[in-house]
Structures are given as structure tokens and as C-alpha cells.
Design an enzyme around this catalytic site. Sequence first.
Site, short mmCIF file in Angstrom:
data_model
loop_
_atom_site.label_atom_id
_atom_site.label_comp_id
_atom_site.label_asym_id
_atom_site.label_seq_id
_atom_site.Cartn_x
_atom_site.Cartn_y
_atom_site.Cartn_z
N LYS A 60 -18.62 -20.37 -9.69
CA LYS A 60 -19.29 -19.07 -9.64
C LYS A 60 -20.09 -18.89 -10.92
O LYS A 60 -19.59 -19.08 -12.02
CB LYS A 60 -18.26 -17.94 -9.50
CG LYS A 60 -18.89 -16.55 -9.49
CD LYS A 60 -17.86 -15.46 -9.30
CE LYS A 60 -17.39 -15.40 -7.87
NZ LYS A 60 -16.58 -14.19 -7.60
N ASP B 98 -10.89 -4.95 -2.14
CA ASP B 98 -12.06 -5.40 -1.36
C ASP B 98 -11.63 -6.47 -0.37
O ASP B 98 -12.25 -7.52 -0.25
CB ASP B 98 -13.14 -5.93 -2.29
CG ASP B 98 -14.48 -6.10 -1.57
OD1 ASP B 98 -15.29 -6.92 -2.03
OD2 ASP B 98 -14.70 -5.43 -0.56
#
Length: 875
Positions: A581, A675
Site C-alpha cells: 500500500k 468499515d
Amino acid sequence: MAAAPSHPAGLPCSPGPGSPPPPGGSDLQSLPPLLPQIPAPGSGVSFHIQIGLTREFVLLPAASELAHVKQLACSIVDQKFPECGFYGLYDKILLFKHDPTSANLLQLVRSAADIQEGDLVEVVLSASATFEDFQIRPHALTVHSYRAPAFCDHCGEMLFGLVRQGLKCDGCGLNYHKRCAFSIPNNCSGARKRRLSSTSLASGHSVRLGSSESLPCTAEELSRSTTDLLPRRPPSSSSSSSSSSFYTGRPIELDKMLMSKVKVPHTFLIHSYTRPTVCQACKKLLKGLFRQGLQCKDCKFNCHKRCATRVPNDCLGEALINGDVPMEEAADYSEADKSSLSDELEDSGVIPGSHAENALHASEEEEGEGGKAQSSLGYIPLMRVVQSVRHTTRKSSTTLREGWVVHYSNKDTLRKRHYWRLDCKCITLFQNNTTNRYYKEIPLSEILAVEPAQNFSLVPPGTNPHCFEIITANVTYFVGETPGGAPGGPSGQGTEAARGWETAIRQALMPVILQDAPSAPGHTPHRQASLSISVSNSQIQENVDIATVYQIFPDEVLGSGQFGVVYGGKHRKTGRDVAVKVIDKLRFPTKQESQLRNEVAILQSLRHPGIVNLECMFETPEKVFVVMEKLHGDMLEMILSSEKGRLPERLTKFLITQILVALRHLHFKNIVHCDLKPENVLLASADPFPQVKLCDFGFARIIGEKSFRRSVVGTPAYLAPEVLLNQGYNRSLDMWSVGVIMYVSLSGTFPFNEDEDINDQIQNAAFMYPASPWSHISSGAIDLINNLLQVKMRKRYSVDKSLSHPWLQEYQTWLDLRELEGKMGERYITHESDDARWDQFVSERHGTPAEGDLGGACLPQDHEMQGLAERISIL
């Protein structure tokens, strides 16, 4: 400082040599404190108490208990070693008597009768004392009048007023607001009350230690001096006329709870202070009229901008006054609460370490998405939810090329003309060359290839062909126009202009994440790699280039979102596949970067087979790289690729159980994912029954069992109503998301229509569960969904209650999970205590097929499972 025993009065004190004996033990208290007396025969036992290198000569009254001796030992610790005391010291000390005649020199004192005249008793700290015990030392706070300006040592703000402006701790001398008293941690150093260990408690003179050189102290003196060191309590009604008010800090139990919380980096935002405030890092004044310093959005820690890098990562989350409210005080939803979401975040600049603004609106446009016909009931088909972004952007400081370009696509053959600006991350199509409003962004990471013009089938009749093609996964862009205006002119036409754009885009598609950042003229370019942090072995190395450790494939984009782009990669030495990432600090200043830091801080504290594994982190002046294990795909791909657009019940049970087990570990750590959605449930393999792992903790919050938060988080389609209504939420937020995931897995649609009230939709069973497909789904699944999709948080099922639901407590599911655990070589989903129960279940049901034959028990679903396995292997 430790809370000493609450009944020190009446404790005996040691006699001094040469002192006249009192007429009786009962008259000891009536004598002047400066004339200590030697006890008369039969009035008690005199002995020494030794703590470290300090001895005190004391008297134990007749018929005393062991508790009396422990209280006396605690009093000595509080007076001579206040920095070593702690809450609950009385229960954590042991007394040993020195016995020179025994092979074991120290003999445990089990009762007061074991202590004889002239004995030496050693005070030893028990092994049951924990590190947390040493950290809890309550303050002794009294109202104080300051003659000079003073600042609160908790919030940093000035203590206002002429007299009695605040509270001062008698132990450490720190100053606090009265309003901050409940929030003050119990960490008193006791520096102001510390006495030399060679000083007797009854005398101000310093004396050397000896067998009988310490002057005795009267019980009244010891009581008075000990009481001075105890934490104050608010005066009772009988003492309301007292000139001093006494306060204590926050409850001890709250301190113990906070010590178990995971500490994360602070969320600093630039703040304008209306009152004089000091930096809590360097204790100097924050100067200026506005934007004087930084304040943590969660714990309200204040500091200079220059001090932010030196502040430890010890944020415990939002303070009670900023969002955490007791569960019993949380109100249910009312019509008045259903107001629009308020923007909590400031529009001011954000510095590294801060959390990003959470976008909560649906995507405004999606080019290339074919509109699927909705059912007559208006159900929203399951799709990958895209977070919206404001269609404005600032001009990049690393623009590679810009100019007018004519283009069209295979989705829209109408030729358009926009002002293109190419930087190191994407191509931005602006409305004109003066505005920051843009029509579209084409991330370079999504460009699969740049090819010369070869597909002319979509060229409109009577128009000129294009010059080159930009190919992405969903859209092919046809760029340029062969004849016409001057190269690079405002028309956006011309072969030379198109050729220049083709070359520039090809160069930008090189692995820019491995190149040095462009340097200004006259400056020497610096290396990208500066720091490597290994999570697995906690090693930190400097000047390590990520390119020397991992090969990153810029064209292998595994995912993208608000927090960055995830690339595929490979470890150079082992050939292990990884996911990287990347956050570009230059393009995304601190917002996504701070969320990534929060994710890293949380993942560092987690080690569980159901949670994605974090390998290491690299940080450079321009970028942050987080290296994680690479998985096969996500749960959303599995749902969308299934033949009917939904999953069989058997597979859904298998996946939901794994999700709940991972959530149980998170909630045990007081971490709420915030989330949870199918995109964040990753598949470890292409097996029809794969292992799943939770990922993307950028929105995760640290929330206690009975605490609430108010920050806006998550993806709206999967969010509980308490978040959408801007109310306090707790860990049950994740359970609502599990209910939505169950619903979309079994039906392939979202459960709610955003245009109607959620309460009304839930109460309308015909709307929530139409005959197609819910007539083919068991009532147990519907019952569990109903208990998860409860608007009232107190009625919503917890993790353990969900795992115990009959729909998940099914023998076939248990067999599937045991087979997975066998492949993994680790038992982390089921428990050994269940084996006997299921063995008994099999023996009672003689018609139950053997374990190897149970696969045929679900024949209607086996065909679906086989087709699904084939599609997963292709993904």
C-alpha cells in the site's frame, strides 16, 4: 503516590533510648508529641521494620493483628518513598522476620504473634504486583491561589481568576483546572513529599542508620504525617466550613481500563486558541493570534508544530467529554435526531499524524458502469461502493505535461476537448486551464497499456481518426486527432502534439514509485528510502531502499481507495507474493497518510489468522509503503462472480463464522473496525471454501466496552443508523455491518433503499424479504439478520451471541470449519469443547451420514458450489 491505609491513627511509634516509661499504655496518646515514651512492660512489642536500606524502630501494641503491622509499613513507604508507592500497596506486600538461627534466614510472618521483642521485620513486595499497579499513584489535590500566571498541566490552558484559580497536587506540585480533575491520570510522582531515607519519621534531623539510633515517633505524629500524603476527598457536610477543598483525580478503575487500551499516534490538526495555552511537550507558550499550534482531535493534546515529531504515540482515543458517553446515558433515536450529517472536521491544514476527512456521500458519477435494471421494489443491486470525492484538485507541483487534448472513449464516442494535466500519479482532465474543477481523473495505476491507433471501428463517419489509445480495465480512451491545428495548439489536435503526449504518458508509466522524486534546479536529488520498520521482528533500519527488498509491479493494482493504492509485489529473496500500500505524501498531504499510520499502529498490535498480516513498513520523505501479505481476492468478487449473483447458505455460514471470530478478537482488544464490508473481507485462496481475513483498518477506532464515539466513519451503505444520524456509536457498529454483509451475500442486493426511513423498511417484512429470493432461504438466516439489523444498539446481537445462533451452530458448518483448520494447521475458529457435543449429535442421529459423505447432503447447492469454485479460480 500510593493511597496509604485510611486508619493510621493509633499506630504505635518506637521508643527512644533514655526516655522515661509512661505510666501505662493508655496514656501514650495524651503525652506531648515531642516527648516519646518507652513502653512499659506488657504494653506491646518493640521491633525494627526494614524497607530496603531504611530501618524504623516501632512499637506494636498488645493484641494487635497483622493488618496493623502492614498499615504501619505502608505509612513508612508513603512518607519516605512516595514515588515508590502505588494504589493497593497494602495487599501487595509481604512481611518476613529475620531468623539467624534458621537455614532459611527470612521467615514469613503469618500473624502478629510471630513477631517477638527486638525482631527485624523485612517488608517485601509481592510478585502479584503488576506493572500497571506501579503506574497508578493518585494525586492529592487542594484548591490553591496563585500569585503568578499558571497553566493547567492537563489541558495546557491558563488558570484564570484572582484567587482559588485551580488545584495543586501536594505530592508532585502540578497544577490543574477544577474541571480537569476527573480527567487527570493517577500518575503523581510524589517529588515534593519525598524524605531522605536516612531521616527518621519523628525528627527533622538527618541521622545515620543504626540498631537503635532512629528517634521514635508518636502515633499522633505518624497519623498526621501520613494523612498529609493521602489523596484528598471532598469535604463532608460536617466539614463544610473548612478553608480548603479537597479533590481526587479520575477513578482508579478507569486508569486500569485505559492502561489496557492500544495506544496510537495522535491525530494533530492546526488549531487556533482563544485562551493562553502552553505546549504540553516543551511547556512553553503557544504564541500568536491564530493557528498557534496543533491539537489532537481525539485526546486534545496541544503542542507546537516543531514539537509534534517528538510527541510519543500514546493517544488513547477520544476523551469522555468529546464523544465517549456511558452506555446507560445513550438515548434511542427520535425524529429530532434525524438531521443531516454535520461536518466535524476543520478546513484548516493537517499535519502528519492526523486522520483524514471521511467522505460519506455516494459517488457522483461512474463512467463505464452499465446501469443494471432495478427490480420493481427498487432494490439497489450489489456493487462495489465507491467513496465520493470533491471534483476539485490543486495543481500538482510535479506536473510532467499539460495542454488541450481531444479525446473520446469506447463508452462515449462523442469527441470532447479538455485541458489535460499529467503528473506522476494520474492524468487530470480539467474543464479549462484556469480552474481546479475537473471532469475526470485517469490514474496511471489503472492504465494497462498505451498503444498506437489501431481500433478505428468507433471513429464517427466523416471525422478524423485518433492518434493513440489509452487502455484501462473498463474503458479505452482514443486520444488526439490526426490532421488539423498546430502542434500543441488550443484545438488539441495535431500529430506532433499527440505524439508528445504519448511519449510523456509512457514515461510516466515507468515505476515512478521506485524513482527519486524530481528535484529543483540546483539541488542534488536525494534517495527515496530512508527508514524501514519490520513489524515481524521489530527491527528498524535506516537507509534501506524498498526496491532492494521488494519488486513492486506498478501495473498490478490490487485495489485503490481513499487511503492509497495497493500494488502487487514480490519479495526478492524468497519470491513471496506481497501487497504494497502506497501513500504519496506530496500529492495527498497527511490525510490518507495519517489514516494509514493509524492502520499500521493497530495492525502492529494484532496477530490473528483472521486478520491480514502486516510485514513491514518503509517511509521516505515523499512516500509511505506498507507491505502486507497478498491474498487472492475479496468477498465481493466471490458474490458478484456466483451464478445467481448471491452465495449459497452453506458458504455464507462458513464465511460469516470466520468474520465473527476475527471480530471477536478485535473487540477483545477494544478495536472496532468501523468499515466492515465485503471489499474488506479478503480471500486467502481460490478454494470454494477459503480462509478469509479482515483488512483495511484505516477507519478503525479504539472504543471501550461501554464507550461511544461520534466521529464520522465508514461506507454509508454498510453503516449503522447511529453513525448516519451523527450519534454516538460503539462496537455494535460492526455487528450491523455483519448483518448487511449477510443480507447481500444471500440475496445479492442491499437491504435498504436510501430514500426511505430505515425503521419503516425494517418493520415491513414484505419489503425487506421479498419472495424472490428469500423464499428459498431458511428462516434461521432471516432471524439472525433481524437481530443484527436492530436500530436500537442495546437490542443488537453481540459477536458471541451471533456465534451461538442456531443458524451458525450447524453440523455441516462445523465440518467445513474443521476441514479449514486442518489445512491451516491451527485451531482458531472452533473449540475442543465442541467435539464431544457434535459426536453426541452424530450418535443420536443414526441417519446422519458419515463425515466423508456429508458433502452429498446439500445436493441443490453442490452445483452452485462447483460453478463458483471455477469462477473464483479464474479471478
